[in-house]
Design an enzyme around this catalytic site. Sequence first.
Site, PDB file in Angstrom:
ATOM      1  N   ASP A  82       5.379   4.116  32.778  1.00 29.84           N
ATOM      2  CA  ASP A  82       4.843   3.229  33.814  1.00 29.84           C
ATOM      3  C   ASP A  82       4.306   1.966  33.139  1.00 29.84           C
ATOM      4  O   ASP A  82       3.694   2.060  32.069  1.00 29.84           O
ATOM      5  CB  ASP A  82       3.651   3.869  34.534  1.00 29.84           C
ATOM      6  N   HIS A 112     -23.077  18.287  49.077  1.00 31.14           N
ATOM      7  CA  HIS A 112     -21.772  18.912  48.832  1.00 31.14           C
ATOM      8  C   HIS A 112     -21.919  20.059  47.836  1.00 31.14           C
ATOM      9  O   HIS A 112     -21.748  19.844  46.635  1.00 31.14           O
ATOM     10  CB  HIS A 112     -20.799  17.888  48.246  1.00 31.14           C
ATOM     11  N   ARG A 120     -23.303   7.881  53.604  1.00 26.64           N
ATOM     12  CA  ARG A 120     -24.166   6.748  53.958  1.00 26.64           C
ATOM     13  C   ARG A 120     -25.170   7.111  55.042  1.00 26.64           C
ATOM     14  O   ARG A 120     -26.289   6.631  55.072  1.00 26.64           O
ATOM     15  CB  ARG A 120     -23.320   5.610  54.537  1.00 26.64           C
ATOM     16  N   CYS A 154     -21.832  18.052  54.842  1.00 24.34           N
ATOM     17  CA  CYS A 154     -21.974  16.596  54.980  1.00 24.34           C
ATOM     18  C   CYS A 154     -21.650  16.159  56.413  1.00 24.34           C
ATOM     19  O   CYS A 154     -22.456  16.415  57.302  1.00 24.34           O
ATOM     20  CB  CYS A 154     -21.129  15.893  53.923  1.00 24.34           C
ATOM     21  N   GLN A 185      13.658  14.697  26.529  1.00 20.87           N
ATOM     22  CA  GLN A 185      14.073  13.898  25.356  1.00 20.87           C
ATOM     23  C   GLN A 185      13.844  12.413  25.620  1.00 20.87           C
ATOM     24  O   GLN A 185      13.351  11.680  24.767  1.00 20.87           O
ATOM     25  CB  GLN A 185      15.549  14.133  25.057  1.00 20.87           C
ATOM     26  N   GLU A 229     -19.898  22.322  47.191  1.00 21.46           N
ATOM     27  CA  GLU A 229     -18.610  22.667  46.563  1.00 21.46           C
ATOM     28  C   GLU A 229     -18.438  22.030  45.183  1.00 21.46           C
ATOM     29  O   GLU A 229     -17.731  22.563  44.333  1.00 21.46           O
ATOM     30  CB  GLU A 229     -17.442  22.278  47.490  1.00 21.46           C
ATOM     31  N   THR A 276      16.985  19.726  29.230  1.00 18.28           N
ATOM     32  CA  THR A 276      15.985  19.115  28.343  1.00 18.28           C
ATOM     33  C   THR A 276      16.078  17.597  28.288  1.00 18.28           C
ATOM     34  O   THR A 276      15.196  16.941  27.737  1.00 18.28           O
ATOM     35  CB  THR A 276      16.130  19.635  26.899  1.00 18.28           C
ATOM     36  N   GLU A 334     -22.151   6.000  62.957  1.00 17.27           N
ATOM     37  CA  GLU A 334     -20.864   5.756  62.299  1.00 17.27           C
ATOM     38  C   GLU A 334     -19.741   5.778  63.344  1.00 17.27           C
ATOM     39  O   GLU A 334     -18.793   5.017  63.252  1.00 17.27           O
ATOM     40  CB  GLU A 334     -20.609   6.844  61.238  1.00 17.27           C
TER      41      GLU A 334
HETATM   42  N1  GLN Z   1     -19.194   9.831  56.979  1.00 18.45           N
HETATM   43  C1  GLN Z   1     -20.451  10.468  56.741  1.00 18.45           C
HETATM   44  C2  GLN Z   1     -21.434   9.560  56.035  1.00 18.45           C
HETATM   45  O1  GLN Z   1     -21.043   8.593  55.418  1.00 18.45           O
HETATM   46  C3  GLN Z   1     -20.276  11.764  55.995  1.00 18.45           C
HETATM   47  C4  GLN Z   1     -19.666  11.621  54.632  1.00 18.45           C
HETATM   48  C5  GLN Z   1     -19.176  12.908  54.058  1.00 18.45           C
HETATM   49  O2  GLN Z   1     -18.888  13.858  54.773  1.00 18.45           O
HETATM   50  N2  GLN Z   1     -19.021  12.954  52.749  1.00 18.45           N
HETATM   51  O3  GLN Z   1     -22.615   9.793  56.060  1.00 18.45           O
END
Ligand code: GLN
Length: 534
Positions: free
Chosen positions: A148, A508, A463, A382, A193, A510, A189, A406
């Site tokens: 690239d 979060h 946010r 979230c 190469q 996770e 291959t 939002e």
């Molecule tokens: N959109 C929402 C905020 O900005 C939640 C963001 C999210 O789920 N990570 O607060």
Amino acid sequence: MTKYVFVTGGVTSSLGKGIIAASIAKLLQARGFSTTIQKFDPYINVDPGTLNPYEHGECYVTEDGAETDLDLGHYERFLNVPTSQANNVTTGRIYQTVINKERAGAYLGKTVQIIPHITDEIKRRMLLLGSSGEYDIVITEIGGTVGDIESLPYIEAIRQLRWELGADNCITVHLTLIPFLSAAGELKTKPTQHSVKELLSAGIQPDILVCRTEHPLSMALRRKLSLFCNLATNAVIEARDAYSIYDVPILMLKEKLDLTIITKLRLADRKEPDLTKWKKFLGKLKNPVHEVRIGLVGKYLELQDAYKSIYEALVHAGVSNECKVEVVPVHSEDINADNIERKLMNLAGIIVAPGFGERGIEGKIKAIQYVREHNIPFLGICLGMQCAVVEFARNVVGLSDAASTEMNPDTATPIIALMQDQKEVQNLGGTMRLGSYNCQLTKGSLIEGIYRQKNIKERHRHRFEFNNEYLEALQNAGMQATGINPDTQLVEAVELPNHRWFVGVQFHPEYKSTVENPHPLFVDFVRECLVDKV
Ligand code: GLN
């Protein structure tokens, strides 16, 4: 002295360079080396925070609030050590630094050029983590594919570093594809190469070739690759498609990839890798006693990578519960009053995913109403928590136009809204509430029992916030704020004590789940889903 391993990719993208890099790091860590991984991405965005998840998958967030490539998630999940801003660098950030220096007069009188100014800045950042003296080995993954245009400066930087640091201190592992042509019944291959020739023409001889393949690489094929790519046969490594990404370190161990690396780096006197915990995890992953179906309500579901950390956290939590978690994607946009029963009734629990913008929001709210009213375990992450608050305000408190600003900036009931500092934000890149924040859990709450501690730290990326003006009304109606930021009083977690398992978190969880430390919220959520699984 810190040693450097560079991981490049050839032939196609999506070969799993991140998993190979993380597996190398895992094996070296298991041999007792202190190891870290970094990723260099050749796009112009300063960070991936402004990229669409459809295009680039999830944006992973580090403790220190960097918005990074999802491969950093793999690094943390494999190594169980946190990464930081310094672990992910993009071309945008490199150019931004060089241009800022130019404006400040750092190069007065000089023509600022890709070579040496951009490549010097790349090299400086490649060596940055290593210069702390903290690590024996730094692994650097280069995003994109060799050949690239945009990866050329990175390849040149590696070439220079190899020259400057010496071949014992700096090696390149090149990952390529050996495609299987079913018409011919053969592995081919030639693309590999060509890819190695491409690297050679940039002045880099790869030290090790890792070959992604659907079929075993015969000795004859290894010899062929060895001859045409100037490598010993033991430096040609087979990387077969695996049952799970967590198998890859073990497959690489069998191929002696770690041994070949430490021999080339002249570090071969270390102990054999200790992978006891890892193997135990794998054993449980492959021999589940139970099975459970959990719905993931979101809008980027076509691409699993968009919710990578949630999927992986559920794998970890499943293993902890000796259970296979089947994640059932539920498109929030497709949910309506007529089909909701059919879509959700066969699920043992649901997670409402993070997200941005208005699309699919009403479907998420409907799904939450359904699980609240039917006493089905719920975890809102979230945006998922924000939707849970809106749903409760509308349907239980009776604030019928409750909304997040939002989605509806003109609502008379802005129950989720921007705080003052966010109202002042003009630029949208890197300006959300990002990274780790303190949270205090309410004594006796479900979530405190799950974490088994009162003070936690979790990572954020959003946010909008819960608007405390409505806190009393919500609490009086039965929704409790059970996680509070002690510094700002912002609500970080809500739950419904009258429901069997209903938790919404503004953070979060996770991002912090790893193989060694599965996240308690996911572990307990899966445990609850198993109680009367569907
Ligand atoms: N959109 C929402 C905020 O900005 C939640 C963001 C999210 O789920 N990570 O607060």
